[in-house]
Design a protein around this motif. Structure first.
Motif, PDB file in Angstrom:
ATOM      1  N   LEU A   1       0.925  -1.307   0.017  1.00 55.77           N
ATOM      2  CA  LEU A   1       0.050  -0.082   0.054  1.00 55.77           C
ATOM      3  C   LEU A   1       0.968   1.323   0.053  1.00 55.77           C
ATOM      4  N   LYS A   2       0.381   2.248  -0.735  1.00 54.25           N
ATOM      5  CA  LYS A   2       1.139   3.660  -0.557  1.00 54.25           C
ATOM      6  C   LYS A   2       1.545   4.112   0.778  1.00 54.25           C
ATOM      7  N   ALA A   3       0.462   3.733   1.476  1.00 56.72           N
ATOM      8  CA  ALA A   3       0.646   4.237   2.990  1.00 56.72           C
ATOM      9  C   ALA A   3      -0.197   3.136   3.975  1.00 56.72           C
TER      10      ALA A   3
ATOM     11  N   PRO B   1     -31.192   3.023   2.019  1.00 59.37           N
ATOM     12  CA  PRO B   1     -30.162   3.488   1.370  1.00 59.37           C
ATOM     13  C   PRO B   1     -29.107   2.499   1.363  1.00 59.37           C
ATOM     14  N   VAL B   2     -28.282   1.954   0.330  1.00 60.45           N
ATOM     15  CA  VAL B   2     -27.180   1.160   0.227  1.00 60.45           C
ATOM     16  C   VAL B   2     -25.973   1.889  -0.138  1.00 60.45           C
ATOM     17  N   TRP B   3     -24.885   1.626   0.006  1.00 62.22           N
ATOM     18  CA  TRP B   3     -23.438   1.692  -0.568  1.00 62.22           C
ATOM     19  C   TRP B   3     -22.428   0.627  -0.695  1.00 62.22           C
ATOM     20  N   CYS B   4     -21.618   0.789  -1.815  1.00 60.54           N
ATOM     21  CA  CYS B   4     -20.522  -0.228  -1.904  1.00 60.54           C
ATOM     22  C   CYS B   4     -19.324   0.023  -0.946  1.00 60.54           C
ATOM     23  N   GLY B   5     -19.150  -0.799  -0.167  1.00 61.33           N
ATOM     24  CA  GLY B   5     -17.922  -0.866   0.780  1.00 61.33           C
ATOM     25  C   GLY B   5     -16.693  -1.334   0.087  1.00 61.33           C
ATOM     26  N   GLY B   6     -15.531  -0.982   0.551  1.00 62.30           N
ATOM     27  CA  GLY B   6     -14.079  -1.545  -0.005  1.00 62.30           C
ATOM     28  C   GLY B   6     -13.276  -2.375   0.916  1.00 62.30           C
ATOM     29  N   MET B   7     -12.296  -3.080   0.650  1.00 60.88           N
ATOM     30  CA  MET B   7     -11.561  -3.806   1.182  1.00 60.88           C
ATOM     31  C   MET B   7     -10.094  -3.547   0.849  1.00 60.88           C
ATOM     32  N   LEU B   8      -9.667  -2.685   0.455  1.00 57.00           N
ATOM     33  CA  LEU B   8      -8.394  -2.186   0.028  1.00 57.00           C
ATOM     34  C   LEU B   8      -8.122  -2.928  -1.080  1.00 57.00           C
ATOM     35  N   GLU B   9      -9.000  -3.026  -2.067  1.00 58.51           N
ATOM     36  CA  GLU B   9      -8.679  -4.199  -3.295  1.00 58.51           C
ATOM     37  C   GLU B   9      -7.775  -3.778  -4.396  1.00 58.51           C
ATOM     38  N   SER B  10      -7.394  -4.597  -5.025  1.00 60.82           N
ATOM     39  CA  SER B  10      -6.674  -4.117  -6.258  1.00 60.82           C
ATOM     40  C   SER B  10      -7.503  -3.975  -7.537  1.00 60.82           C
ATOM     41  N   GLY B  11      -7.132  -3.636  -8.503  1.00 59.38           N
ATOM     42  CA  GLY B  11      -8.184  -3.238  -9.520  1.00 59.38           C
ATOM     43  C   GLY B  11      -8.933  -4.406 -10.171  1.00 59.38           C
TER      44      GLY B  11
ATOM     45  N   SER C   1     -13.040   4.111  -4.659  1.00 56.25           N
ATOM     46  CA  SER C   1     -11.990   5.260  -5.079  1.00 56.25           C
ATOM     47  C   SER C   1     -10.902   4.976  -5.806  1.00 56.25           C
ATOM     48  N   ALA C   2      -9.937   6.021  -6.518  1.00 61.04           N
ATOM     49  CA  ALA C   2      -9.222   6.066  -7.274  1.00 61.04           C
ATOM     50  C   ALA C   2      -7.947   4.809  -6.988  1.00 61.04           C
ATOM     51  N   SER C   3      -7.387   4.014  -8.088  1.00 55.64           N
ATOM     52  CA  SER C   3      -6.516   3.089  -7.826  1.00 55.64           C
ATOM     53  C   SER C   3      -5.212   3.865  -7.357  1.00 55.64           C
ATOM     54  N   ALA C   4      -5.117   5.063  -7.751  1.00 57.78           N
ATOM     55  CA  ALA C   4      -3.820   5.650  -7.263  1.00 57.78           C
ATOM     56  C   ALA C   4      -3.732   6.121  -5.809  1.00 57.78           C
ATOM     57  N   ARG C   5      -5.098   6.150  -4.916  1.00 57.13           N
ATOM     58  CA  ARG C   5      -4.850   6.306  -3.684  1.00 57.13           C
ATOM     59  C   ARG C   5      -4.208   4.822  -2.906  1.00 57.13           C
ATOM     60  N   TYR C   6      -4.046   4.009  -3.461  1.00 59.33           N
ATOM     61  CA  TYR C   6      -3.655   2.825  -2.746  1.00 59.33           C
ATOM     62  C   TYR C   6      -2.397   2.302  -3.210  1.00 59.33           C
TER      63      TYR C   6
ATOM     64  N   VAL D   1       0.947   2.139  -6.372  1.00 55.06           N
ATOM     65  CA  VAL D   1       1.873   2.890  -7.181  1.00 55.06           C
ATOM     66  C   VAL D   1       1.578   2.248  -8.496  1.00 55.06           C
ATOM     67  N   GLU D   2       1.408   0.945  -8.843  1.00 60.58           N
ATOM     68  CA  GLU D   2       0.749   0.519 -10.080  1.00 60.58           C
ATOM     69  C   GLU D   2      -0.348  -0.385  -9.817  1.00 60.58           C
ATOM     70  N   ASP D   3      -1.426  -0.289 -10.290  1.00 56.61           N
ATOM     71  CA  ASP D   3      -2.471  -1.244 -10.245  1.00 56.61           C
ATOM     72  C   ASP D   3      -2.482  -2.406 -11.286  1.00 56.61           C
ATOM     73  N   VAL D   4      -3.295  -3.431 -11.138  1.00 60.90           N
ATOM     74  CA  VAL D   4      -3.036  -4.647 -11.957  1.00 60.90           C
ATOM     75  C   VAL D   4      -4.075  -4.438 -13.005  1.00 60.90           C
ATOM     76  N   ILE D   5      -4.902  -3.572 -13.148  1.00 63.16           N
ATOM     77  CA  ILE D   5      -5.745  -3.285 -14.437  1.00 63.16           C
ATOM     78  C   ILE D   5      -5.547  -2.111 -15.270  1.00 63.16           C
TER      79      ILE D   5
END
Ligand code: OSB
Ligand code: MG
Length: 370
Positions: A15-17, A285-295, A317-322, A324-328
């Motif tokens: 992870l970037k951070a 209302p619903v929303w989509c959660g995240g699990m620090l996924e790759s692309g 959110s954007a790949s670049a937040r997580y 340096v290089e994403d897999v997609i």
């Protein structure tokens, strides 16, 4: 769709951070990818388990074992009419939703390609541009958090969620609210509090939060219903919702007013859609959660977020937040308005970078139908 082969790969992605929650800090994110071959087509998916059983009872290695020993043998060489048939095939397996989703969501990618449709269309999605928020991990001080919030607000994100835990909560929330009077702000405790904290949790009512996510035990819906009766802030459940029945229980008990849907946590697209349809009918209302996924996981999350009822910005959110290089390719980017435009090509809609994936792979196993 005949399942000809399944390849599991464990990648190590830095992870970037570091990302800190009330249950721990992630520096390197092990990523478990599934590549499923079916009659000349390749479906990709991501098993979103963490490095240890801290978010739910799964981990990357536990999921790998369950896939290898129990799930893959149930589908290998089989012909399936629809990806939505998978939950029935796995019905004797208890728990392990993230492992199950790994097979099911890869088959949805195959089915979408076979149908010549973007996955989001096959799922019944209607929104071509989805609203995005960010989840900020615990920070060393309110000042550090304010710096992070300023960056994300400037980038256009439509909702800021901050992680909290006892000792790192009100001062942080109040600092953010003071600096940003009108942003949509929410908190996520990942089960860090108990019912002894009701008074304390009620003091969050002053900060007009959009929601408070999973303040209490991961497996206790009833406790959340007791808390919700005593505070104004709308509760949102994450960890407590592994399937539709728990969503129904939570809504009927008044344990939350919002649900976070995570593809892995609920066992795949069919289950996520069942919860979405139920919540829509109940006007939750619903929303989509995240699990620090790759692309790969992120692309699936984008498809999920296009369904009706996903009215709140997700943690997509954007790949670049997580990374340096994403897999997609292209990487996921966010517009200055804080939205993601959904892809239009069949299947996931992104090119999966097998070269980069191979370079990051630390473990790999292929299972072939005989
Ligand atoms: O509770 O939503 C959560 C990350 C890991 C485990 C649990 C959670 C999270 C996040 C990050 O909040 C969401 C993301 O940016 O992917
Ligand atoms: Mg959460």
């Amino acid at each position: 769709m005949r399942v000809d082969s399944i390849t599991l790969r464990k990648l190590n992605m830095r992870l970037k951070a570091p990302f800190e929650t009330s249950f721990g800090t992630t520096y390197d994110r092990p990523i478990l990818l599934v590549e499923l071959e079916s009659e000349g087509l390749t479906g990709w998916s991501e098993v979103t388990s963490g490095e240890g059983p801290f978010f739910n009872s799964e981990s990357v290695d536990i999921s790998w074992l369950v896939l290898r020993e129990f799930l893959i043998p149930l589908v290998l060489g089989k012909c399936l009419a629809h990806a939505s048939d998978v939950p029935q095939i796995f019905s004797n397996i208890r728990g392990h939703e993230m492992a199950r989703a790994g097979i099911e969501t890869a088959l949805w990618d195959v089915e979408a390609q076979r149908s010549g449709l973007p996955l989001w269309k096959l799922l019944g999605g209607t929104q071509q541009e989805i609203p995005c928020g960010v989840s900020l991990g615990l920070q060393a001080s309110p000042e550090k958090l304010l710096e992070k919030v300023a960056v994300e607000v400037a980038a256009g994100y439509q909702r800021i969620k901050i992680k909290i835990k006892p000792g790192k909560d009100l001062a942080y929330v109040s600092a953010v609210r003071k600096a940003h009077a009108n942003i949509r702000l929410s908190v996520d405790a990942n089960s860090a509090y108990t019912l002894d904290d009701v008074e304390h949790l009620r003091s969050f009512d002053d900060y007009h939060l959009l929601m408070m996510e999973q303040p209490l035990w991961w497996d206790d819906i009833y406790a959340h219903s007791k808390l919700q009766k005593q505070i104004k802030t709308v509760l949102c459940l994450d960890e407590s919702i592994p399937h539709l029945r728990n969503a129904q229980t939570a809504i009927e008990l008044g344990a939350c007013g919002i649900i976070n849907i995570k593809l892995g946590r609920v066992g795949g697209h069919a289950s996520a859609r069942d919860i979405q349809a139920y919540c829509r009918a109940e006007r939750i209302p619903v929303w989509c959660g995240g699990m620090l996924e790759s692309g790969v996981g992120r692309a699936h999350n984008i498809a999920v977020s296009t369904l009706p009822g996903y009215t709140l910005p997700g943690d997509v959110s954007a790949s670049a937040r997580y990374w340096v290089e994403d897999v997609i390719e292209p990487e996921v980017t966010v517009t200055p308005q804080g939205t993601i435009r959904v892809p239009q090509s069949p299947g996931l809609g992104y090119h999966v970078r097998r070269d980069l994936i191979e370079r990051r792979t630390v473990e790999k196993q292929t299972f072939r139908a005989s």
